[in-house]
Design a protein around this motif. Structure first.
Motif, PDB file in Angstrom:
ATOM      1  N   PRO A 113      10.023  24.290   7.608  1.00  0.00           N
ATOM      2  CA  PRO A 113      11.116  24.135   8.565  1.00  0.00           C
ATOM      3  C   PRO A 113      12.435  24.572   7.941  1.00  0.00           C
ATOM      4  O   PRO A 113      12.543  24.723   6.726  1.00  0.00           O
ATOM      5  N   LEU A 114      13.418  24.745   8.788  1.00  0.00           N
ATOM      6  CA  LEU A 114      14.750  25.106   8.345  1.00  0.00           C
ATOM      7  C   LEU A 114      15.711  24.032   8.834  1.00  0.00           C
ATOM      8  O   LEU A 114      15.760  23.745  10.032  1.00  0.00           O
ATOM      9  N   LEU A 115      16.426  23.417   7.924  1.00  0.00           N
ATOM     10  CA  LEU A 115      17.390  22.378   8.290  1.00  0.00           C
ATOM     11  C   LEU A 115      18.781  23.004   8.340  1.00  0.00           C
ATOM     12  O   LEU A 115      19.203  23.664   7.384  1.00  0.00           O
ATOM     13  N   ILE A 116      19.483  22.776   9.452  1.00  0.00           N
ATOM     14  CA  ILE A 116      20.796  23.373   9.666  1.00  0.00           C
ATOM     15  C   ILE A 116      21.791  22.261   9.969  1.00  0.00           C
ATOM     16  O   ILE A 116      21.560  21.425  10.841  1.00  0.00           O
ATOM     17  N   LEU A 117      22.901  22.251   9.225  1.00  0.00           N
ATOM     18  CA  LEU A 117      23.931  21.234   9.386  1.00  0.00           C
ATOM     19  C   LEU A 117      25.180  21.876   9.965  1.00  0.00           C
ATOM     20  O   LEU A 117      25.707  22.836   9.397  1.00  0.00           O
ATOM     21  N   ASP A 118      25.655  21.328  11.086  1.00  0.00           N
ATOM     22  CA  ASP A 118      26.818  21.902  11.757  1.00  0.00           C
ATOM     23  C   ASP A 118      27.948  20.871  11.809  1.00  0.00           C
ATOM     24  O   ASP A 118      28.027  20.065  12.724  1.00  0.00           O
ATOM     25  N   GLY A 119      28.789  20.885  10.786  1.00  0.00           N
ATOM     26  CA  GLY A 119      29.945  19.993  10.778  1.00  0.00           C
ATOM     27  C   GLY A 119      29.712  18.662  10.102  1.00  0.00           C
ATOM     28  O   GLY A 119      30.510  17.736  10.285  1.00  0.00           O
ATOM     29  N   VAL A 120      28.651  18.513   9.331  1.00  0.00           N
ATOM     30  CA  VAL A 120      28.419  17.284   8.564  1.00  0.00           C
ATOM     31  C   VAL A 120      29.490  17.242   7.471  1.00  0.00           C
ATOM     32  O   VAL A 120      29.426  17.984   6.499  1.00  0.00           O
ATOM     33  N   GLY A 121      30.479  16.370   7.657  1.00  0.00           N
ATOM     34  CA  GLY A 121      31.673  16.445   6.840  1.00  0.00           C
ATOM     35  C   GLY A 121      31.708  15.584   5.598  1.00  0.00           C
ATOM     36  O   GLY A 121      32.503  15.836   4.694  1.00  0.00           O
ATOM     37  N   ASN A 122      30.882  14.560   5.534  1.00  0.00           N
ATOM     38  CA  ASN A 122      30.919  13.648   4.391  1.00  0.00           C
ATOM     39  C   ASN A 122      30.141  14.257   3.228  1.00  0.00           C
ATOM     40  O   ASN A 122      28.938  14.491   3.342  1.00  0.00           O
ATOM     41  N   PRO A 123      30.785  14.499   2.082  1.00  0.00           N
ATOM     42  CA  PRO A 123      30.060  15.099   0.959  1.00  0.00           C
ATOM     43  C   PRO A 123      28.925  14.222   0.437  1.00  0.00           C
ATOM     44  O   PRO A 123      27.946  14.736  -0.100  1.00  0.00           O
ATOM     45  N   HIS A 124      29.051  12.905   0.604  1.00  0.00           N
ATOM     46  CA  HIS A 124      27.963  12.021   0.183  1.00  0.00           C
ATOM     47  C   HIS A 124      26.725  12.230   1.066  1.00  0.00           C
ATOM     48  O   HIS A 124      25.594  12.185   0.585  1.00  0.00           O
ATOM     49  N   ASN A 125      26.951  12.458   2.368  1.00  0.00           N
ATOM     50  CA  ASN A 125      25.825  12.758   3.248  1.00  0.00           C
ATOM     51  C   ASN A 125      25.187  14.092   2.883  1.00  0.00           C
ATOM     52  O   ASN A 125      23.959  14.223   2.865  1.00  0.00           O
ATOM     53  N   LEU A 126      26.015  15.090   2.586  1.00  0.00           N
ATOM     54  CA  LEU A 126      25.462  16.387   2.170  1.00  0.00           C
ATOM     55  C   LEU A 126      24.626  16.215   0.911  1.00  0.00           C
ATOM     56  O   LEU A 126      23.508  16.743   0.823  1.00  0.00           O
ATOM     57  N   GLY A 127      25.135  15.474  -0.070  1.00  0.00           N
ATOM     58  CA  GLY A 127      24.381  15.257  -1.300  1.00  0.00           C
ATOM     59  C   GLY A 127      23.084  14.523  -1.063  1.00  0.00           C
ATOM     60  O   GLY A 127      22.038  14.868  -1.635  1.00  0.00           O
TER      61      GLY A 127
END
Length: 282
Positions: free
Chosen positions: A130-144
């Protein structure tokens, strides 16, 4: 005889006989890390750096407790003529910018995020992942946290949009990812709605939204298809932008009890990645 006057506005020429002493291996600043370098803290994250791209590590700081664990890293840096040093707790906290450093801090050259190419992505679909795509996820802790989950389950790629609020690799994201950035390829897509439309046929594009679309209680059913899924997740506050949502072929929601409004985006990503990612051989 008096010395000749120096012309106004011009500094006297330095003496050639005086030269600055060469820098010593441990003559590193005792203040915060240089701004041009990322600070990556924690043994897991630092170990991943040395395992995958040791050349990016420019300096290493560690405390006495972790000296045995980082011996190999020090040898690699010595061979590359790069500095490292054992420091006390106070100095390590200054270098790391936090007391949550895990006993070791590497200073690295940030890696650029390459542009997402939808045509190349169509070829990725051949591996069935699968391909996960994030559009506007702004919290760097969530990205990590998302990159850490992706690495744990073997998801090879994550795409982020050019949304102005989208978090990108940062020291905070690296700290939470625990080395995940070294195992997952990250790409950045310009004009995500158009890119999603170009993925159709190669991927089944599925957006996630709170209280909209079809409720899915068993997200593993998404994987029961010959076409891999491209899952799009939106901003923590507002969800996906309307144009992104309109570009998805389907909108799904994960139902809950209603006791709280929604899951954290990183928790939702973990559920979806666990259900969709193909097993990776050790």
């Amino acid at each position: 005889m008096p010395k000749p006057a120096t012309p106004r506005g011009r500094a006297p020429a330095p003496s050639r006989a005086r030269r600055a002493p060469p820098p010593q291996r441990d003559s590193m600043p005792r203040e915060e890390a240089p701004k041009k370098l990322f600070r990556v803290a924690g043994l897991s994250a630092v170990s991943a750096l040395f395992a995958h791209d040791a050349g990016r590590v420019e300096r290493l700081f560690f405390d006495e407790r972790l000296a045995p664990a980082v011996g190999g890293f020090c040898k690699a840096l010595a061979a590359a003529r790069k500095p490292y040093r054992m420091v006390d707790a106070e100095e390590l906290a200054k270098v790391a910018g936090t007391v949550l450093h895990g006993g070791v801090v590497a200073l690295i050259a940030p890696r650029s995020v390459p542009a997402f190419d939808a045509e190349e992505a169509r070829r990725w679909a051949a591996d069935g992942q699968p391909l996960l795509i994030l559009d506007g996820v702004g919290n760097p802790h969530n990205l990590g946290a998302i990159l850490r989950t992706a690495a744990f389950f073997g998801l090879p790629r994550v795409v982020v949009s050019d949304h102005p609020g989208q978090a990108l690799p940062s020291e905070a994201a690296y700290r939470v990812a625990e080395g995940g950035f070294e195992w997952v390829d990250l790409y950045r897509a310009a004009n995500l709605p158009a890119a999603l439309k170009r993925l159709r046929g190669a991927y089944r594009t599925v957006g996630t939204a709170l209280g909209q679309g079809r409720a899915v209680t068993d997200v593993a059913t998404l994987a029961r298809s010959n076409t891999p899924v491209a899952v799009v997740m939106g901003n923590e506050e507002d969800g996906m932008p309307p144009a992104t949502q309109a570009a998805c072929e389907e909108i799904l929601t994960i139902p809950g009890t209603g006791h709280v409004q929604s899951l954290n985006v990183a928790a939702t990503a973990a559920i979806l990645i666990h259900a969709l990612a193909k097993p990776v051989k050790a």
